[in-house]
Design a protein around this motif. Structure first.
Motif, PDB file in Angstrom:
ATOM      1  N   PHE A 104       0.836  -1.205   0.000  1.00  0.00           N
ATOM      2  CA  PHE A 104       0.000   0.000   0.000  1.00  0.00           C
ATOM      3  C   PHE A 104       0.871   1.255   0.000  1.00  0.00           C
ATOM      4  N   ALA A 105       2.000   1.221   0.716  1.00  0.00           N
ATOM      5  CA  ALA A 105       2.896   2.380   0.759  1.00  0.00           C
ATOM      6  C   ALA A 105       3.523   2.645  -0.610  1.00  0.00           C
ATOM      7  N   ALA A 106       3.703   1.597  -1.405  1.00  0.00           N
ATOM      8  CA  ALA A 106       4.347   1.732  -2.716  1.00  0.00           C
ATOM      9  C   ALA A 106       3.418   2.376  -3.750  1.00  0.00           C
ATOM     10  N   ASP A 107       2.101   2.368  -3.501  1.00  0.00           N
ATOM     11  CA  ASP A 107       1.158   3.109  -4.345  1.00  0.00           C
ATOM     12  C   ASP A 107      -0.152   3.321  -3.582  1.00  0.00           C
ATOM     13  N   PRO A 108      -0.145   4.277  -2.638  1.00  0.00           N
ATOM     14  CA  PRO A 108      -1.330   4.503  -1.808  1.00  0.00           C
ATOM     15  C   PRO A 108      -2.567   4.881  -2.629  1.00  0.00           C
ATOM     16  N   GLU A 109      -2.354   5.682  -3.691  1.00  0.00           N
ATOM     17  CA  GLU A 109      -3.492   6.129  -4.500  1.00  0.00           C
ATOM     18  C   GLU A 109      -4.147   4.938  -5.199  1.00  0.00           C
ATOM     19  N   ALA A 110      -3.332   4.018  -5.691  1.00  0.00           N
ATOM     20  CA  ALA A 110      -3.882   2.815  -6.333  1.00  0.00           C
ATOM     21  C   ALA A 110      -4.661   1.981  -5.318  1.00  0.00           C
ATOM     22  N   ALA A 111      -4.106   1.825  -4.105  1.00  0.00           N
ATOM     23  CA  ALA A 111      -4.801   1.051  -3.068  1.00  0.00           C
ATOM     24  C   ALA A 111      -6.146   1.696  -2.744  1.00  0.00           C
ATOM     25  N   TYR A 112      -6.169   3.015  -2.685  1.00  0.00           N
ATOM     26  CA  TYR A 112      -7.415   3.744  -2.410  1.00  0.00           C
ATOM     27  C   TYR A 112      -8.457   3.453  -3.503  1.00  0.00           C
ATOM     28  N   ILE A 113      -8.022   3.553  -4.766  1.00  0.00           N
ATOM     29  CA  ILE A 113      -8.941   3.305  -5.887  1.00  0.00           C
ATOM     30  C   ILE A 113      -9.506   1.883  -5.803  1.00  0.00           C
ATOM     31  N   VAL A 114      -8.634   0.910  -5.558  1.00  0.00           N
ATOM     32  CA  VAL A 114      -9.078  -0.485  -5.544  1.00  0.00           C
ATOM     33  C   VAL A 114     -10.043  -0.739  -4.382  1.00  0.00           C
ATOM     34  N   LEU A 115      -9.706  -0.259  -3.195  1.00  0.00           N
ATOM     35  CA  LEU A 115     -10.577  -0.529  -2.041  1.00  0.00           C
ATOM     36  C   LEU A 115     -11.915   0.193  -2.150  1.00  0.00           C
ATOM     37  N   ASN A 116     -11.972   1.247  -2.977  1.00  0.00           N
ATOM     38  CA  ASN A 116     -13.222   1.996  -3.099  1.00  0.00           C
ATOM     39  C   ASN A 116     -14.005   1.693  -4.374  1.00  0.00           C
ATOM     40  N   ASP A 117     -13.341   1.128  -5.388  1.00  0.00           N
ATOM     41  CA  ASP A 117     -14.019   0.947  -6.681  1.00  0.00           C
ATOM     42  C   ASP A 117     -14.154  -0.508  -7.128  1.00  0.00           C
ATOM     43  N   LYS A 133       0.388  13.106   7.171  1.00  0.00           N
ATOM     44  CA  LYS A 133       1.846  13.292   7.153  1.00  0.00           C
ATOM     45  C   LYS A 133       2.564  11.985   7.495  1.00  0.00           C
ATOM     46  N   TYR A 134       2.052  11.260   8.490  1.00  0.00           N
ATOM     47  CA  TYR A 134       2.685  10.010   8.919  1.00  0.00           C
ATOM     48  C   TYR A 134       1.905   8.777   8.471  1.00  0.00           C
ATOM     49  N   THR A 135       0.652   8.977   8.055  1.00  0.00           N
ATOM     50  CA  THR A 135      -0.244   7.840   7.823  1.00  0.00           C
ATOM     51  C   THR A 135      -0.574   7.617   6.358  1.00  0.00           C
ATOM     52  N   HIS A 136       0.118   8.305   5.447  1.00  0.00           N
ATOM     53  CA  HIS A 136      -0.125   8.142   4.017  1.00  0.00           C
ATOM     54  C   HIS A 136       0.045   6.663   3.636  1.00  0.00           C
ATOM     55  N   GLY A 137      -0.988   6.069   3.059  1.00  0.00           N
ATOM     56  CA  GLY A 137      -0.896   4.667   2.656  1.00  0.00           C
ATOM     57  C   GLY A 137      -1.389   3.679   3.699  1.00  0.00           C
ATOM     58  N   MET A 138      -1.799   4.175   4.859  1.00  0.00           N
ATOM     59  CA  MET A 138      -2.311   3.282   5.906  1.00  0.00           C
ATOM     60  C   MET A 138      -3.736   2.846   5.570  1.00  0.00           C
ATOM     61  N   MET A 139      -4.034   1.580   5.766  1.00  0.00           N
ATOM     62  CA  MET A 139      -5.406   1.105   5.560  1.00  0.00           C
ATOM     63  C   MET A 139      -6.242   1.483   6.778  1.00  0.00           C
ATOM     64  N   ILE A 140      -7.441   1.996   6.520  1.00  0.00           N
ATOM     65  CA  ILE A 140      -8.329   2.336   7.635  1.00  0.00           C
ATOM     66  C   ILE A 140      -9.530   1.401   7.641  1.00  0.00           C
ATOM     67  N   LEU A 141      -9.936   0.996   8.833  1.00  0.00           N
ATOM     68  CA  LEU A 141     -11.064   0.080   9.006  1.00  0.00           C
ATOM     69  C   LEU A 141     -12.192   0.838   9.695  1.00  0.00           C
ATOM     70  N   ASP A 142     -13.333   0.886   9.031  1.00  0.00           N
ATOM     71  CA  ASP A 142     -14.446   1.702   9.510  1.00  0.00           C
ATOM     72  C   ASP A 142     -15.422   0.865  10.332  1.00  0.00           C
ATOM     73  N   PHE A 143     -15.005   0.477  11.531  1.00  0.00           N
ATOM     74  CA  PHE A 143     -15.884  -0.326  12.389  1.00  0.00           C
ATOM     75  C   PHE A 143     -17.098   0.477  12.880  1.00  0.00           C
ATOM     76  N   LEU A 144     -17.000   1.814  12.846  1.00  0.00           N
ATOM     77  CA  LEU A 144     -18.108   2.649  13.327  1.00  0.00           C
ATOM     78  C   LEU A 144     -19.144   2.924  12.241  1.00  0.00           C
ATOM     79  N   GLY A 145     -18.817   2.569  10.993  1.00  0.00           N
ATOM     80  CA  GLY A 145     -19.776   2.808   9.908  1.00  0.00           C
ATOM     81  C   GLY A 145     -19.874   4.265   9.492  1.00  0.00           C
ATOM     82  N   LEU A 146     -18.866   5.075   9.795  1.00  0.00           N
ATOM     83  CA  LEU A 146     -18.926   6.510   9.486  1.00  0.00           C
ATOM     84  C   LEU A 146     -18.779   6.795   7.991  1.00  0.00           C
ATOM     85  N   LEU A 147     -18.135   5.878   7.263  1.00  0.00           N
ATOM     86  CA  LEU A 147     -17.980   6.087   5.817  1.00  0.00           C
ATOM     87  C   LEU A 147     -19.281   5.817   5.060  1.00  0.00           C
ATOM     88  N   GLU A 148     -20.210   5.127   5.740  1.00  0.00           N
ATOM     89  CA  GLU A 148     -21.499   4.755   5.138  1.00  0.00           C
ATOM     90  C   GLU A 148     -21.309   4.004   3.818  1.00  0.00           C
TER      91      GLU A 148
END
Length: 318
Positions: free
Chosen positions: A170-183, A278-293
């Motif tokens: 994920f750190a090697a291409d955070p933007e790609a990881a974002y696209i894949v996890l969302n699309d 700044k420190y978390t670029h590329g980190m996977m986030i888990l939405d256990f609270l359902g805030l992302l809907e």
């Protein structure tokens, strides 16, 4: 019926282990292997993939050349762990040449193969997700044609192994990881960094595994020496979670794809990737609270059958 796989690799040592596991499984058909930047340069990834196929007598499987760098930013590599060439820096003068790589590009090949077998192909991604992100941008229907997506990457407790808070793929291409996890609306299974660390194999198993009297085991013993040394270095010890042992990270995602009985328990949760921290670029986030809907949730591997895993690993080198 054989399970149809597409495999996307940045062929380092653990990608090689995962590939060999799939190649040794009688009810698995690999329709293509796509290569991407990551552990080493794209050219090395293509060469390494061909070397693995040659060792397993499977050079008929098509290999495709994909993205040579991330969507944004600068390439990272994992030469420290895998060797500069990605396979432990033990050159092979008889390695197949790059003329064996397909003329068709990786993204076009992925889209074509999924279109020819709609709903039948599982994609196993053991590398930065650049090719997958490009595929969904070129053909937004591509992910819907997949049966499932299996990813080795991301992290669940902000334990980084490349940056403070991000896992290498994920750190090697955070933007790609974002696209894949969302699309990607297909079922998505993720073997995270912390999960692989907590499910290591003991070193004595590793020695028995490599001691098998086969060409495959001798090949693996040669390419794995460098990483085995590095695994005990101070840097790797800091990255690791859990007990001592060896984690063939990419092989867990592959095992989940080829053996339905491997995963015993997973967390079902919406996921995304941090792109601005700044420190978390590329980190996977888990939405256990359902805030992302988000309606779409990923399956994060939690408990697996390690005896089953050992069998799959042993068979890989038989």
């Amino acid at each position: 019926m054989a399970k149809k796989l597409l495999v996307d690799v940045d062929c380092g040592v653990d990608d090689a282990q995962a590939l060999m596991m799939a190649l040794a499984s009688p009810d698995v058909e690999i329709l293509g292997i796509t290569c991407v930047h990551g552990n080493t340069t794209l050219e090395n990834v293509c060469k390494n993939t061909l070397r693995v196929l040659k060792t397993c007598g499977r050079l008929e499987i098509p290999v495709f050349r994909g993205a040579s760098k991330p969507i944004l930013g600068v390439s990272k590599d994992a030469g420290f762990f895998h060797g500069a060439d990605g396979l432990g820096d033990v050159p092979d003068s008889n390695a197949p040449g790059l003329e064996m790589v397909q003329k068709e590009g990786a993204v076009a090949g992925m889209i074509r193969i999924a279109t020819e077998h709609p709903g039948e192909v599982s994609l196993v991604a053991t590398a930065p997700l650049t090719n997958l992100a490009l595929a969904v941008r070129i053909d937004p229907t591509f992910p819907q044609k997949l049966k499932a997506l299996y990813i080795m990457g991301g992290n669940t407790e902000s334990r980084g192994n490349t940056t403070m808070c991000a896992e290498f793929n994920f750190a090697a291409d955070p933007e790609a990881a974002y696209i894949v996890l969302n699309d990607y609306p297909c079922p998505v299974y993720i073997a995270s960094w912390e999960f692989t660390c907590r499910n290591k194999l003991p070193w004595n198993f590793c020695h028995d595994w490599l001691a098998q009297d086969t060409e495959k085991a001798r090949f693996m013993a040669r390419i794995f020496q460098h990483s085995m040394k590095q695994a005990n270095s101070e840097r790797c010890q800091k990255e690791m979670v859990g007990d001592d042992g060896f984690a063939s990270c990419d092989s867990y995602a592959m095992a989940a794809a080829i053996d339905d009985s491997f995963v015993i328990e997973y967390d079902t949760v919406a996921v995304s990737v941090e792109l601005t921290g700044k420190y978390t670029h590329g980190m996977m986030i888990l939405d256990f609270l359902g805030l992302l809907e988000k309606k779409h949730k990923a399956f994060i591997l939690k408990t697996v059958d390690m005896e089953r895993f050992k069998t799959l690993m042993m068979n890989a080198l038989k």
